[in-house]
Design a protein around this motif. Structure first.
Motif, PDB file in Angstrom:
ATOM      1  N   LYS A  34      45.841  11.347  42.009  1.00 18.65           N
ATOM      2  CA  LYS A  34      45.748   9.948  41.584  1.00 18.65           C
ATOM      3  C   LYS A  34      47.001   9.470  40.841  1.00 18.65           C
ATOM      4  O   LYS A  34      47.524   8.388  41.125  1.00 18.65           O
ATOM      5  CB  LYS A  34      44.517   9.736  40.715  1.00 18.65           C
ATOM      6  CG  LYS A  34      44.320   8.295  40.309  1.00 18.65           C
ATOM      7  CD  LYS A  34      43.065   8.096  39.498  1.00 18.65           C
ATOM      8  CE  LYS A  34      42.922   6.632  39.118  1.00 18.65           C
ATOM      9  NZ  LYS A  34      41.692   6.405  38.358  1.00 18.65           N
ATOM     10  N   LYS A  35      47.499  10.243  39.899  1.00 15.87           N
ATOM     11  CA  LYS A  35      48.654   9.798  39.103  1.00 15.87           C
ATOM     12  C   LYS A  35      49.878   9.552  39.974  1.00 15.87           C
ATOM     13  O   LYS A  35      50.558   8.545  39.821  1.00 15.87           O
ATOM     14  CB  LYS A  35      48.995  10.824  38.019  1.00 15.87           C
ATOM     15  CG  LYS A  35      48.105  10.772  36.819  1.00 15.87           C
ATOM     16  CD  LYS A  35      48.581  11.735  35.753  1.00 15.87           C
ATOM     17  CE  LYS A  35      47.652  11.719  34.560  1.00 15.87           C
ATOM     18  NZ  LYS A  35      48.084  12.654  33.526  1.00 15.87           N
ATOM     19  N   ILE A  36      50.164  10.463  40.886  1.00  9.42           N
ATOM     20  CA  ILE A  36      51.356  10.297  41.715  1.00  9.42           C
ATOM     21  C   ILE A  36      51.166   9.157  42.716  1.00  9.42           C
ATOM     22  O   ILE A  36      52.118   8.441  43.034  1.00  9.42           O
ATOM     23  CB  ILE A  36      51.773  11.609  42.406  1.00  9.42           C
ATOM     24  CG1 ILE A  36      53.173  11.467  42.982  1.00  9.42           C
ATOM     25  CG2 ILE A  36      50.801  12.027  43.465  1.00  9.42           C
ATOM     26  CD1 ILE A  36      53.857  12.763  43.298  1.00  9.42           C
ATOM     27  N   ARG A  37      49.940   8.938  43.178  1.00  5.67           N
ATOM     28  CA  ARG A  37      49.694   7.810  44.078  1.00  5.67           C
ATOM     29  C   ARG A  37      49.868   6.488  43.347  1.00  5.67           C
ATOM     30  O   ARG A  37      50.460   5.559  43.883  1.00  5.67           O
ATOM     31  CB  ARG A  37      48.303   7.908  44.700  1.00  5.67           C
ATOM     32  CG  ARG A  37      48.195   9.020  45.741  1.00  5.67           C
ATOM     33  CD  ARG A  37      46.859   9.081  46.464  1.00  5.67           C
ATOM     34  NE  ARG A  37      45.738   9.320  45.559  1.00  5.67           N
ATOM     35  CZ  ARG A  37      44.733   8.483  45.366  1.00  5.67           C
ATOM     36  NH1 ARG A  37      44.669   7.357  46.012  1.00  5.67           N
ATOM     37  NH2 ARG A  37      43.772   8.784  44.519  1.00  5.67           N
ATOM     38  N   VAL A  38      49.385   6.400  42.109  1.00  8.42           N
ATOM     39  CA  VAL A  38      49.558   5.183  41.315  1.00  8.42           C
ATOM     40  C   VAL A  38      51.043   4.954  41.029  1.00  8.42           C
ATOM     41  O   VAL A  38      51.538   3.819  41.143  1.00  8.42           O
ATOM     42  CB  VAL A  38      48.735   5.255  39.999  1.00  8.42           C
ATOM     43  CG1 VAL A  38      49.116   4.144  39.041  1.00  8.42           C
ATOM     44  CG2 VAL A  38      47.249   5.212  40.311  1.00  8.42           C
ATOM     45  N   GLY A  39      51.769   6.001  40.673  1.00  8.67           N
ATOM     46  CA  GLY A  39      53.203   5.880  40.439  1.00  8.67           C
ATOM     47  C   GLY A  39      53.948   5.402  41.677  1.00  8.67           C
ATOM     48  O   GLY A  39      54.872   4.579  41.589  1.00  8.67           O
ATOM     49  N   SER A  40      53.531   5.890  42.840  1.00 11.63           N
ATOM     50  CA  SER A  40      54.148   5.470  44.097  1.00 11.63           C
ATOM     51  C   SER A  40      53.876   3.996  44.368  1.00 11.63           C
ATOM     52  O   SER A  40      54.767   3.256  44.808  1.00 11.63           O
ATOM     53  CB  SER A  40      53.616   6.308  45.258  1.00 11.63           C
ATOM     54  OG  SER A  40      53.934   7.650  45.082  1.00 11.63           O
ATOM     55  N   LEU A  41      52.653   3.560  44.097  1.00  9.75           N
ATOM     56  CA  LEU A  41      52.320   2.142  44.284  1.00  9.75           C
ATOM     57  C   LEU A  41      53.127   1.248  43.339  1.00  9.75           C
ATOM     58  O   LEU A  41      53.621   0.192  43.745  1.00  9.75           O
ATOM     59  CB  LEU A  41      50.825   1.906  44.064  1.00  9.75           C
ATOM     60  CG  LEU A  41      49.914   2.300  45.211  1.00  9.75           C
ATOM     61  CD1 LEU A  41      48.451   2.200  44.799  1.00  9.75           C
ATOM     62  CD2 LEU A  41      50.166   1.419  46.427  1.00  9.75           C
ATOM     63  N   ILE A  42      53.271   1.667  42.095  1.00  5.11           N
ATOM     64  CA  ILE A  42      54.066   0.890  41.131  1.00  5.11           C
ATOM     65  C   ILE A  42      55.515   0.803  41.592  1.00  5.11           C
ATOM     66  O   ILE A  42      56.138  -0.258  41.540  1.00  5.11           O
ATOM     67  CB  ILE A  42      53.947   1.509  39.715  1.00  5.11           C
ATOM     68  CG1 ILE A  42      52.540   1.296  39.175  1.00  5.11           C
ATOM     69  CG2 ILE A  42      54.999   0.913  38.774  1.00  5.11           C
ATOM     70  CD1 ILE A  42      52.225   2.054  37.905  1.00  5.11           C
ATOM     71  N   SER A  43      56.053   1.894  42.078  1.00  8.16           N
ATOM     72  CA  SER A  43      57.419   1.915  42.597  1.00  8.16           C
ATOM     73  C   SER A  43      57.570   0.944  43.768  1.00  8.16           C
ATOM     74  O   SER A  43      58.545   0.183  43.843  1.00  8.16           O
ATOM     75  CB  SER A  43      57.780   3.340  43.023  1.00  8.16           C
ATOM     76  OG  SER A  43      59.069   3.389  43.573  1.00  8.16           O
ATOM     77  N   MET A  44      56.586   0.942  44.658  1.00 11.84           N
ATOM     78  CA  MET A  44      56.628   0.022  45.793  1.00 11.84           C
ATOM     79  C   MET A  44      56.553  -1.431  45.338  1.00 11.84           C
ATOM     80  O   MET A  44      57.275  -2.293  45.860  1.00 11.84           O
ATOM     81  CB  MET A  44      55.479   0.311  46.761  1.00 11.84           C
ATOM     82  CG  MET A  44      55.709   1.521  47.633  1.00 11.84           C
ATOM     83  SD  MET A  44      54.345   1.810  48.780  1.00 11.84           S
ATOM     84  CE  MET A  44      54.368   0.318  49.753  1.00 11.84           C
ATOM     85  N   ILE A  45      55.695  -1.718  44.360  1.00 13.54           N
ATOM     86  CA  ILE A  45      55.544  -3.091  43.863  1.00 13.54           C
ATOM     87  C   ILE A  45      56.835  -3.571  43.221  1.00 13.54           C
ATOM     88  O   ILE A  45      57.281  -4.703  43.457  1.00 13.54           O
ATOM     89  CB  ILE A  45      54.344  -3.182  42.892  1.00 13.54           C
ATOM     90  CG1 ILE A  45      53.039  -3.003  43.674  1.00 13.54           C
ATOM     91  CG2 ILE A  45      54.351  -4.501  42.124  1.00 13.54           C
ATOM     92  CD1 ILE A  45      51.814  -2.800  42.817  1.00 13.54           C
ATOM     93  N   ILE A  46      57.471  -2.714  42.422  1.00 10.00           N
ATOM     94  CA  ILE A  46      58.761  -3.074  41.810  1.00 10.00           C
ATOM     95  C   ILE A  46      59.781  -3.372  42.905  1.00 10.00           C
ATOM     96  O   ILE A  46      60.512  -4.362  42.837  1.00 10.00           O
ATOM     97  CB  ILE A  46      59.252  -1.945  40.879  1.00 10.00           C
ATOM     98  CG1 ILE A  46      58.372  -1.869  39.636  1.00 10.00           C
ATOM     99  CG2 ILE A  46      60.717  -2.154  40.493  1.00 10.00           C
ATOM    100  CD1 ILE A  46      58.605  -0.646  38.779  1.00 10.00           C
ATOM    101  N   GLY A  47      59.802  -2.535  43.922  1.00 11.05           N
ATOM    102  CA  GLY A  47      60.726  -2.750  45.034  1.00 11.05           C
ATOM    103  C   GLY A  47      60.456  -4.036  45.779  1.00 11.05           C
ATOM    104  O   GLY A  47      61.382  -4.798  46.100  1.00 11.05           O
ATOM    105  N   ILE A  48      59.179  -4.330  46.040  1.00 12.26           N
ATOM    106  CA  ILE A  48      58.817  -5.558  46.757  1.00 12.26           C
ATOM    107  C   ILE A  48      59.184  -6.787  45.947  1.00 12.26           C
ATOM    108  O   ILE A  48      59.740  -7.753  46.477  1.00 12.26           O
ATOM    109  CB  ILE A  48      57.306  -5.556  47.110  1.00 12.26           C
ATOM    110  CG1 ILE A  48      57.038  -4.537  48.211  1.00 12.26           C
ATOM    111  CG2 ILE A  48      56.839  -6.935  47.544  1.00 12.26           C
ATOM    112  CD1 ILE A  48      55.563  -4.292  48.494  1.00 12.26           C
TER     113      ILE A  48
END
Length: 172
Positions: A34-48
């Motif tokens: 869960k933690k790494i998936r949430v971190g990945s989503l946050i990274s994607m949102i920042i990028g978008i």
């Protein structure tokens, strides 16, 4: 005579082994990652957000620096690659249909990984060597180090067995 029978046949939990089998499934893997998936989503949102900002600014201003575009494409790409990789690994692990059998004894847990009723691996984990334990509604995660954990499905035990397991692994 009845009192003697009760005393003689009383279960001694300090000597009794507890055996629990848990299928390694997608639900437990999703909790574990869960933690790494949430971190990945946050990274994607920042990028978008950065990429959208660049597009909006490029409409209003000419000659925008491409460094800005590259700066935000990196977190988006890393987040996307991580999410895809994690989801593929979760599905792959679930497809193996592994079952972990845990035998809780006085000083250690004997873990056997089983596939198609064949033991494909074993490990003896002493309670003193447990890195940490996390409890969730449906699972106990017994970490052997920072990144790897044995997954125990709580519904595969009785309440008495679960309490004894928690006592053995020092989970308060």
């Amino acid at each position: 005579y009845l009192l003697w029978y009760i005393i003689e046949n009383k279960q001694d939990w300090s000597k009794k082994m507890i055996t629990v089998r848990t299928k390694i499934d997608e639900a437990s893997q999703k909790i574990l990652t869960k933690k790494i998936r949430v971190g990945s989503l946050i990274s994607m949102i920042i990028g978008i957000v950065g990429l959208l900002t660049y597009i909006i600014l490029s409409i209003n201003f000419e000659n925008l620096n491409l460094d800005f575009l590259l700066f935000f494409s990196v977190p988006f790409t890393i987040g996307l690659v991580l999410l895809i990789t994690i989801h593929k690994n979760i599905a792959k692990t679930a497809s193996y249909q592994w079952i972990n059998e845990y035998i809780f004894e006085k000083n250690a847990i004997h873990v056997s990984t089983i596939k198609n009723e064949d033991v494909i691996g074993t490990h003896k984990l002493y309670y003193k060597d447990i890195y940490k334990v996390k409890e969730y509604d449906d699972y106990l995660f017994i970490f052997i180090n920072k990144a790897n954990a044995y997954i125990l499905k709580k519904s595969n035990t009785t309440e008495l067995e679960l309490n004894k397991i928690k006592e053995l692994i020092n989970l308060k």
